[in-house]
Design a protein around this motif. Structure first.
Motif, PDB file in Angstrom:
ATOM      1  N   VAL A 166      20.433 -18.109 -33.757  1.00  0.00           N
ATOM      2  CA  VAL A 166      19.020 -17.753 -33.638  1.00  0.00           C
ATOM      3  C   VAL A 166      18.968 -16.236 -33.463  1.00  0.00           C
ATOM      4  CG1 VAL A 166      16.875 -18.014 -32.347  1.00  0.00           C
ATOM      5  CG2 VAL A 166      18.436 -19.971 -32.606  1.00  0.00           C
ATOM      6  N   GLY A 167      18.534 -15.541 -34.525  1.00  0.00           N
ATOM      7  CA  GLY A 167      18.611 -14.092 -34.508  1.00  0.00           C
ATOM      8  C   GLY A 167      20.063 -13.670 -34.430  1.00  0.00           C
ATOM      9  N   GLY A 168      20.399 -12.897 -33.440  1.00  0.00           N
ATOM     10  CA  GLY A 168      21.793 -12.494 -33.257  1.00  0.00           C
ATOM     11  C   GLY A 168      22.502 -13.308 -32.213  1.00  0.00           C
TER      12      GLY A 168
END
Length: 219
Positions: free
Chosen positions: A204-206
């Motif tokens: 999730v994202g980074g």
């Protein structure tokens, strides 16, 4: 000087005769003496033999061993014919496994051994290639993917050798982002090894967050 004893001996025009004890004449070491039988050579171990290729007979004093010297050392009418067998490998390997003795021959004035079999690196082939008394000892047939169970039995790229049997390699970790079993399916995509509800890691994202496999996707 060599001493030749016979009832009648001649050297050039010299003739010596002794009625009761025979005669004794000294000849140079490098002079050949013709003969018909061993008795013509005056004893002392001399033998009447033919020159190589059935040439004229001459008196010859045999040496115990034939050498590579272009000479008929053992006085058998042959030059540089070596007898017996030979082995140039380690003494402890002689006669073991595939190792075999060869035949000694003279080549360019030196003795060499031909047609012998000496130790080589062990190969999985049911033979003792390194001649140490053991067969295929460098291979674990229970775990070797190239020789699984028997020599030459290869597991494919998606299999491991387990207890001597090729078995499909599973996706061992459904959350490491790797194709562990080499089937080009990563983690939850490998629905056989990572069925629904298997723990996985989603991005999730980074960030990497824990999740579960659902229909081939980590959610």
């Amino acid at each position: 000087m060599k001493t030749f004893n016979a009832w009648l001996c001649a050297l050039g025009s010299l003739l010596l005769v002794s009625g009761s004890v025979g005669c004794s004449v000294e000849f140079p070491n490098d002079a050949p003496y013709t003969c018909d039988v061993d008795g013509d050579c005056g004893g002392d171990g001399y033998r009447c033999t033919s020159l190589p290729n059935n040439g004229p007979k001459y008196c010859c004093l045999p040496e115990p061993v034939e050498k590579c010297n272009n000479v008929d050392d053992d006085c058998d009418g042959l030059i540089d014919e070596l007898e017996g067998t030979c082995f140039t490998g380690p003494a402890e390997a002689r006669g073991k496994g595939v190792c075999r003795d060869g035949v000694p021959v003279c080549r360019q004035g030196a003795e060499t051994c031909i047609n012998e079999v000496t130790p080589t690196n062990e190969v999985c082939n049911r033979l003792d290639d390194d001649c140490d008394g053991e067969v295929d000892e460098d291979f674990n047939l229970r775990t070797d993917r190239l020789n699984c169970g028997t020599c030459g039995t290869r597991c494919n790229t998606q299999q491991d050798c387990v207890e001597g049997v090729c078995q499909r390699r599973p996706e061992t970790n459904c959350a490491d982002g790797l194709d562990d079993d080499g089937d080009l399916l990563v983690d939850c995509e490998d629905r056989i090894d990572c069925p629904d509800n298997s723990a996985c890691t989603r991005r999730v994202g980074g960030n990497r967050l824990p999740g579960t496999c659902q229909a081939g996707v980590c959610t």
